[in-house]
Write a protein that holds these residues in place. Structure first.
Motif, PDB file in Angstrom:
ATOM      1  N   TYR A 170      52.001   4.991  53.805  1.00 33.86           N
ATOM      2  CA  TYR A 170      51.400   3.920  53.014  1.00 33.86           C
ATOM      3  C   TYR A 170      51.089   2.710  53.891  1.00 33.86           C
ATOM      4  O   TYR A 170      50.031   2.084  53.766  1.00 33.86           O
ATOM      5  CB  TYR A 170      52.357   3.536  51.885  1.00 33.86           C
ATOM      6  N   GLY A 171      52.022   2.406  54.808  1.00 36.14           N
ATOM      7  CA  GLY A 171      51.809   1.289  55.723  1.00 36.14           C
ATOM      8  C   GLY A 171      50.637   1.519  56.651  1.00 36.14           C
ATOM      9  O   GLY A 171      49.841   0.607  56.905  1.00 36.14           O
ATOM     10  N   VAL A 172      50.527   2.745  57.163  1.00 37.33           N
ATOM     11  CA  VAL A 172      49.410   3.092  58.051  1.00 37.33           C
ATOM     12  C   VAL A 172      48.084   2.938  57.312  1.00 37.33           C
ATOM     13  O   VAL A 172      47.117   2.378  57.839  1.00 37.33           O
ATOM     14  CB  VAL A 172      49.568   4.526  58.587  1.00 37.33           C
ATOM     15  N   GLU A 173      48.029   3.449  56.090  1.00 41.77           N
ATOM     16  CA  GLU A 173      46.792   3.371  55.310  1.00 41.77           C
ATOM     17  C   GLU A 173      46.419   1.919  55.038  1.00 41.77           C
ATOM     18  O   GLU A 173      45.231   1.554  55.084  1.00 41.77           O
ATOM     19  CB  GLU A 173      46.964   4.131  53.991  1.00 41.77           C
ATOM     20  N   TRP A 174      47.405   1.065  54.774  1.00 39.45           N
ATOM     21  CA  TRP A 174      47.142  -0.351  54.516  1.00 39.45           C
ATOM     22  C   TRP A 174      46.591  -1.047  55.762  1.00 39.45           C
ATOM     23  O   TRP A 174      45.649  -1.834  55.686  1.00 39.45           O
ATOM     24  CB  TRP A 174      48.431  -1.033  54.048  1.00 39.45           C
ATOM     25  N   VAL A 175      47.176  -0.735  56.919  1.00 36.80           N
ATOM     26  CA  VAL A 175      46.701  -1.301  58.179  1.00 36.80           C
ATOM     27  C   VAL A 175      45.268  -0.869  58.454  1.00 36.80           C
ATOM     28  O   VAL A 175      44.408  -1.688  58.803  1.00 36.80           O
ATOM     29  CB  VAL A 175      47.618  -0.903  59.352  1.00 36.80           C
ATOM     30  N   LEU A 176      44.983   0.423  58.306  1.00 37.41           N
ATOM     31  CA  LEU A 176      43.640   0.936  58.593  1.00 37.41           C
ATOM     32  C   LEU A 176      42.598   0.345  57.648  1.00 37.41           C
ATOM     33  O   LEU A 176      41.494  -0.003  58.068  1.00 37.41           O
ATOM     34  CB  LEU A 176      43.632   2.469  58.486  1.00 37.41           C
ATOM     35  N   GLU A 177      42.960   0.212  56.366  1.00 37.89           N
ATOM     36  CA  GLU A 177      42.034  -0.341  55.387  1.00 37.89           C
ATOM     37  C   GLU A 177      41.678  -1.792  55.728  1.00 37.89           C
ATOM     38  O   GLU A 177      40.511  -2.189  55.699  1.00 37.89           O
ATOM     39  CB  GLU A 177      42.650  -0.266  53.991  1.00 37.89           C
ATOM     40  N   ASN A 178      42.701  -2.576  56.079  1.00 40.11           N
ATOM     41  CA  ASN A 178      42.453  -3.982  56.404  1.00 40.11           C
ATOM     42  C   ASN A 178      41.763  -4.137  57.751  1.00 40.11           C
ATOM     43  O   ASN A 178      40.948  -5.049  57.929  1.00 40.11           O
ATOM     44  CB  ASN A 178      43.767  -4.765  56.389  1.00 40.11           C
ATOM     45  N   ALA A 179      42.072  -3.245  58.704  1.00 42.12           N
ATOM     46  CA  ALA A 179      41.393  -3.291  60.000  1.00 42.12           C
ATOM     47  C   ALA A 179      39.908  -3.008  59.822  1.00 42.12           C
ATOM     48  O   ALA A 179      39.055  -3.652  60.447  1.00 42.12           O
ATOM     49  CB  ALA A 179      42.021  -2.284  60.956  1.00 42.12           C
ATOM     50  N   ALA A 180      39.588  -2.051  58.946  1.00 45.93           N
ATOM     51  CA  ALA A 180      38.187  -1.728  58.674  1.00 45.93           C
ATOM     52  C   ALA A 180      37.485  -2.903  58.003  1.00 45.93           C
ATOM     53  O   ALA A 180      36.333  -3.230  58.325  1.00 45.93           O
ATOM     54  CB  ALA A 180      38.101  -0.485  57.789  1.00 45.93           C
TER      55      ALA A 180
END
Length: 262
Positions: free
Chosen positions: A69-79
């Motif tokens: 979940y943390g990885v997905e949140w980071v990737l979404e915000n990085a995008a």
């Protein structure tokens, strides 16, 4: 503006998660505090919140790992931040920078012009073809390059879709096992063609095509897509994962087609 940039705590959590992912499981909170410019006590409190919210989990004292979940949140915000950065560069900085365009007519210095992107290139004329405008920095003849500044309005340009074609490595038949008829059909609908691997190059030559790019193809097709050029990239099967990861990191739209004949 993206939600993350509206909250100092959101930015701090984002930076902490990146540090956890980079150094897990041995996470040194004092080192994180030094890198991101907050106190160790603040990092400790944020770490507790991140655990409670399911972004990271503890494996014991000073040992943490980021969750899926943390990885997905980071990737979404990085995008989101990458898209915002592109907006800043194209819509904000463009007002004070100079862009290079191709003159469609003879133009005078300080003339108001209208901008249009076609086939990945920027064209300008004094005829109103779009709502994007600029001012020429010098005179130019038809067909010459001309500098344009004080850009106003958004240039109408959609990110193009990329078609990725899987080509068998030579040990698995190489270009001899490529469905050339289907490749011919696909190539007719694309403005930009790239090849990764000698097998891909030969497959294109068999249908009378030469690639627009072979070396540095991964970055080239991304740039072409951002300039509105729909691309066809032939990739040997062992490089498929690498190219798809690159496209996904940019949130590019793509389709994957296996051209191997059975």
């Amino acid at each position: 503006m993206i939600d993350l940039l509206q909250s100092k705590s959101g930015i701090t959590k984002f930076l902490i998660l990146i540090e956890v992912a980079a150094h897990q499981p041995n996470v040194r909170q004092k080192e994180i505090a030094r890198k991101i410019g907050v106190t160790p006590q603040a990092v400790s409190e944020y770490m507790k919140e991140l655990v409670e919210d399911g972004f990271i989990y503890s494996e014991g004292r000073v040992q943490y790992r980021i969750t899926k979940y943390g990885v997905e949140w980071v990737l979404e915000n990085a995008a989101d931040m990458k898209r915002y950065a592109r907006f800043v560069m194209s819509d904000i900085i463009s007002h004070v920078s100079t862009w290079t365009a191709i003159a469609e007519k003879d133009l005078d210095k300080d003339e108001k012009v209208y901008l249009e992107m076609r086939d990945g290139l920027l064209y300008v004329s004094n005829n109103k073809v779009t709502n994007s405008t600029g001012i020429t920095i010098d005179e130019a003849k038809k067909g010459e390059d001309v500098g344009v500044t004080d850009l106003r309005g958004l240039i109408d340009l959609e990110v193009a879709k990329i078609t990725v074609c899987k080509i068998p490595k030579v040990e698995r038949g190489g270009s001899k096992r490529v469905d050339l008829e289907r490749l011919q059909t696909l190539s007719k609908s694309k403005s930009y063609i790239a090849a990764i691997g000698t097998e891909s190059l030969i497959a294109l030559k068999k249908i009378g095509q030469n690639p627009d790019v072979m070396f540095g193809a991964k970055e080239s097709i991304v740039e072409a897509a951002f300039h509105g050029l729909p691309s066809l990239v032939l990739v040997i099967d062992e490089e498929i994962t690498t190219i798809l990861s690159r496209l996904e990191s940019e949130n590019m739209e793509y389709e994957l087609i296996d051209l191997t004949r059975q």
